[in-house]
Design a protein around this motif. Sequence first.
Motif, PDB file in Angstrom:
ATOM      1  N   LEU A 271     -54.831  32.890  45.057  1.00 28.11           N
ATOM      2  CA  LEU A 271     -54.749  31.824  44.063  1.00 28.11           C
ATOM      3  C   LEU A 271     -53.434  31.759  43.183  1.00 28.11           C
ATOM      4  CD1 LEU A 271     -58.193  31.275  42.927  1.00 28.11           C
ATOM      5  CD2 LEU A 271     -57.277  30.168  44.565  1.00 28.11           C
ATOM      6  N   ARG A 272     -53.094  32.827  42.659  1.00 24.83           N
ATOM      7  CA  ARG A 272     -51.674  32.950  41.937  1.00 24.83           C
ATOM      8  C   ARG A 272     -50.592  32.564  42.657  1.00 24.83           C
ATOM      9  NH1 ARG A 272     -51.158  37.393  37.715  1.00 24.83           N
ATOM     10  NH2 ARG A 272     -52.884  37.915  36.882  1.00 24.83           N
ATOM     11  N   VAL A 273     -50.364  32.899  43.914  1.00 23.24           N
ATOM     12  CA  VAL A 273     -49.031  32.631  44.715  1.00 23.24           C
ATOM     13  C   VAL A 273     -49.173  31.200  45.271  1.00 23.24           C
ATOM     14  CG1 VAL A 273     -48.261  33.173  46.971  1.00 23.24           C
ATOM     15  CG2 VAL A 273     -49.167  35.044  45.584  1.00 23.24           C
ATOM     16  N   LEU A 274     -50.387  30.687  45.516  1.00 20.35           N
ATOM     17  CA  LEU A 274     -50.481  29.128  45.739  1.00 20.35           C
ATOM     18  C   LEU A 274     -49.791  28.263  44.700  1.00 20.35           C
ATOM     19  CD1 LEU A 274     -53.757  29.010  48.045  1.00 20.35           C
ATOM     20  CD2 LEU A 274     -51.472  29.102  48.762  1.00 20.35           C
ATOM     21  N   ARG A 275     -50.544  28.734  43.578  1.00 19.80           N
ATOM     22  CA  ARG A 275     -50.041  28.176  42.228  1.00 19.80           C
ATOM     23  C   ARG A 275     -48.638  28.170  41.917  1.00 19.80           C
ATOM     24  NH1 ARG A 275     -54.245  30.110  37.916  1.00 19.80           N
ATOM     25  NH2 ARG A 275     -52.506  29.817  36.657  1.00 19.80           N
ATOM     26  N   LYS A 288     -48.219  23.149  33.659  1.00 21.74           N
ATOM     27  CA  LYS A 288     -49.637  23.431  33.664  1.00 21.74           C
ATOM     28  C   LYS A 288     -49.790  24.993  33.984  1.00 21.74           C
ATOM     29  CE  LYS A 288     -52.259  19.629  34.095  1.00 21.74           C
ATOM     30  NZ  LYS A 288     -53.181  19.270  33.016  1.00 21.74           N
ATOM     31  N   LEU A 289     -48.787  25.574  34.500  1.00 23.03           N
ATOM     32  CA  LEU A 289     -48.757  27.037  34.801  1.00 23.03           C
ATOM     33  C   LEU A 289     -48.545  27.703  33.442  1.00 23.03           C
ATOM     34  CD1 LEU A 289     -49.093  28.909  37.460  1.00 23.03           C
ATOM     35  CD2 LEU A 289     -46.458  28.846  37.494  1.00 23.03           C
ATOM     36  N   GLU A 290     -47.450  27.345  32.676  1.00 23.14           N
ATOM     37  CA  GLU A 290     -47.025  27.898  31.719  1.00 23.14           C
ATOM     38  C   GLU A 290     -48.135  27.813  30.663  1.00 23.14           C
ATOM     39  OE1 GLU A 290     -42.894  27.667  29.263  1.00 23.14           O
ATOM     40  OE2 GLU A 290     -43.831  25.761  29.579  1.00 23.14           O
ATOM     41  N   GLN A 291     -48.808  26.758  30.598  1.00 23.81           N
ATOM     42  CA  GLN A 291     -49.883  26.549  29.476  1.00 23.81           C
ATOM     43  C   GLN A 291     -51.087  27.649  29.748  1.00 23.81           C
ATOM     44  OE1 GLN A 291     -51.186  22.654  30.000  1.00 23.81           O
ATOM     45  NE2 GLN A 291     -49.331  21.782  28.841  1.00 23.81           N
ATOM     46  N   HIS A 292     -51.295  27.893  30.954  1.00 23.31           N
ATOM     47  CA  HIS A 292     -52.311  28.687  31.471  1.00 23.31           C
ATOM     48  C   HIS A 292     -51.764  30.475  31.121  1.00 23.31           C
ATOM     49  CE1 HIS A 292     -54.565  31.499  34.354  1.00 23.31           C
ATOM     50  NE2 HIS A 292     -55.304  30.653  34.283  1.00 23.31           N
ATOM     51  N   VAL A 307     -61.333  34.419  37.856  1.00 25.93           N
ATOM     52  CA  VAL A 307     -61.160  33.548  39.366  1.00 25.93           C
ATOM     53  C   VAL A 307     -61.541  31.994  38.955  1.00 25.93           C
ATOM     54  CG1 VAL A 307     -62.028  33.353  41.421  1.00 25.93           C
ATOM     55  CG2 VAL A 307     -61.777  35.713  40.833  1.00 25.93           C
ATOM     56  N   PRO A 308     -62.409  31.872  38.297  1.00 31.86           N
ATOM     57  CA  PRO A 308     -62.962  30.427  37.837  1.00 31.86           C
ATOM     58  C   PRO A 308     -61.558  29.549  37.085  1.00 31.86           C
ATOM     59  CG  PRO A 308     -64.719  31.873  37.426  1.00 31.86           C
ATOM     60  CD  PRO A 308     -63.798  32.678  37.929  1.00 31.86           C
ATOM     61  N   SER A 309     -60.973  30.444  36.291  1.00 27.06           N
ATOM     62  CA  SER A 309     -59.828  29.945  35.584  1.00 27.06           C
ATOM     63  C   SER A 309     -58.538  29.584  36.493  1.00 27.06           C
ATOM     64  CB  SER A 309     -59.238  30.579  34.307  1.00 27.06           C
ATOM     65  OG  SER A 309     -58.557  31.975  34.791  1.00 27.06           O
ATOM     66  N   LEU A 310     -58.449  30.640  37.481  1.00 28.22           N
ATOM     67  CA  LEU A 310     -57.303  30.315  38.393  1.00 28.22           C
ATOM     68  C   LEU A 310     -57.753  29.295  39.382  1.00 28.22           C
ATOM     69  CD1 LEU A 310     -56.610  34.275  39.219  1.00 28.22           C
ATOM     70  CD2 LEU A 310     -54.959  32.644  38.152  1.00 28.22           C
ATOM     71  N   GLU A 316     -56.216  21.427  39.110  1.00 28.56           N
ATOM     72  CA  GLU A 316     -55.406  20.457  38.039  1.00 28.56           C
ATOM     73  C   GLU A 316     -54.008  20.556  38.699  1.00 28.56           C
ATOM     74  OE1 GLU A 316     -55.187  21.519  33.921  1.00 28.56           O
ATOM     75  OE2 GLU A 316     -57.490  22.473  34.135  1.00 28.56           O
ATOM     76  N   MET A 317     -53.399  21.228  39.079  1.00 28.67           N
ATOM     77  CA  MET A 317     -52.265  21.264  39.812  1.00 28.67           C
ATOM     78  C   MET A 317     -51.953  20.358  41.065  1.00 28.67           C
ATOM     79  SD  MET A 317     -50.837  25.118  39.011  1.00 28.67           S
ATOM     80  CE  MET A 317     -48.968  25.062  39.648  1.00 28.67           C
TER      81      MET A 317
END
Length: 399
Positions: A271-275, A288-292, A307-310, A316-317
Motif C-alpha cells: 500500500l505504501r509503494v502504490l500510494r 494527501k500523502l503529506e498530511q498522512h 493497514v486501515p489508515s493506509l 482517497e488518492m
Amino acid sequence: MADPLSIAASVAGLVSLADLIVVRLIKYGRAAKNAGSESRRLADEVNLLGGTLSSLSTLADALKDDAFDNKFRMHHIEACNDTLVEIQEALKKYNSDITTKKKAMWPFTVRRVEELIKDLTRHKGTIALALSANSMEAMVQLLADVQAHQAEITAAIKDTTKITSRIHENMERRKVLDYYLEYNPQSNYDMSLHLRHSGTGRWLTRLPEFQHWLTTPNSLLWLKGIPGAGKTVLAGVVIEEALKKSTVTTPSAFFFCDYKNEKTHSIETILRVLRYQLAIQKEEAYTKLEQHYQAHHSSGLPKTPSVPSLSSLLQEMVRLFSHVFLTVDGIDECGTRADEVLETLTAIMETTDNISMALLGRDEDNIRDCLEDVCVPVEIATHKEDISEYVRAQLGDRI
C-alpha cells in the motif's frame, strides 16, 4: 514632492507619534494578556527610534532655510511613518480594554513583533546616517540613497529566501516520499522486460478480457498459471500497456511480490509503494500523502500507520483521478500473508469505482476462493504464438 518645511514638520510629527506609542506599549506590558516581554522589546525599539528621529528633527529644523531641490522624495521617512502607524492602529483597536476590568489582548504575534523590530532597526540605522548631512538636500539624498540600496538588498534577500525555501521544500518532499517507498519495484519491472523476448505476450493484449480491463474502470483481472508459466514476464506486458494509457488523470502503479524478500509480502509495504507512485503523479495526491505523514510524525516518536489508515488513504488518492491502473504480481509469493493482501486489495476495489486492478499469481485454493467470484480469470500457459516468435527470433540471430 517635499519642501524643507514639510520635511521638518513630518519628522517632528514622527517624534510625537513614537512617544505616544511608547506610552501605550508600556501600558500594554502591564495590562495586556499574552504581551509578555514582547511589548517591552517593541517599546525599547520605538523609544530608540524616537530619539534618533528627535535628533533628525533638530537637524531638519536647522537646515529648513537651505536651498533645496524639490525633486527628492522622503521615501524612508514615509516608510518609517507606515511602520509606526501600523503599531499605533493595532494598539488603538484594543486600547479601550486597558481601562476596563476586561483583560486586554496583545494584538501582535511573536513573528510579527520580530518583523516590526527589524523594520524599526532598519529605519533607525538609515536616519542615523542622515544625521551626518550638512545641508537639507544632502540629508534627503542620503535617505534616498540608503532607501534605494536597501531595496536592492531586500530584493536579493527575497530571491535567496525563495531559493532556500525551494530547497527546503524539496528536501521535505523527499523525506515524505522516501518514508513510503519502503521497496522500489522498478528493478523487478525492468527485469520482466529484459526476460521477455521481442514480440512475445502480444496474444494477451488481444484478449477480450484484457481489452475490457484496459478500457473499463472498476474491473479486476486475475492472471493465473503454474510455476514457470511466465507470469512475471507477462506482468511486464500488463504494466507496459497500462503505462501507454497513462495520462495526468489516468495514472499507473505496480508492485512485485518476491518470495526471496520478506518485506514484499507485507500489505503495508504494498500500500505504501502504490500510494507513493500515485503521489508523484499529481500534486493533490502528494498533499494527501503529506498530511498522512504529518499525522504520524506530529509529536514524539513516529507512529506506525495501520493497514486501515493506509488503505483508506489509498482510496482517497484514487478518487482524485478518473481511472487508475494497479498491477500486483506474485500474490502467491506472499506466503501466509497472501490472504491479508488479497482481502485488502479486493476491499479497495469494492469501495472505489475507477480502478482497473490486475493480480497475478498461481491458481491456489485461497486465491481462487477470494477471486473467482469477482473476476474472470485468464489462464497463463505456454502459448504457440510466443513459441513461434521465439523460434523466429532465434533463427534470425543465428542467420
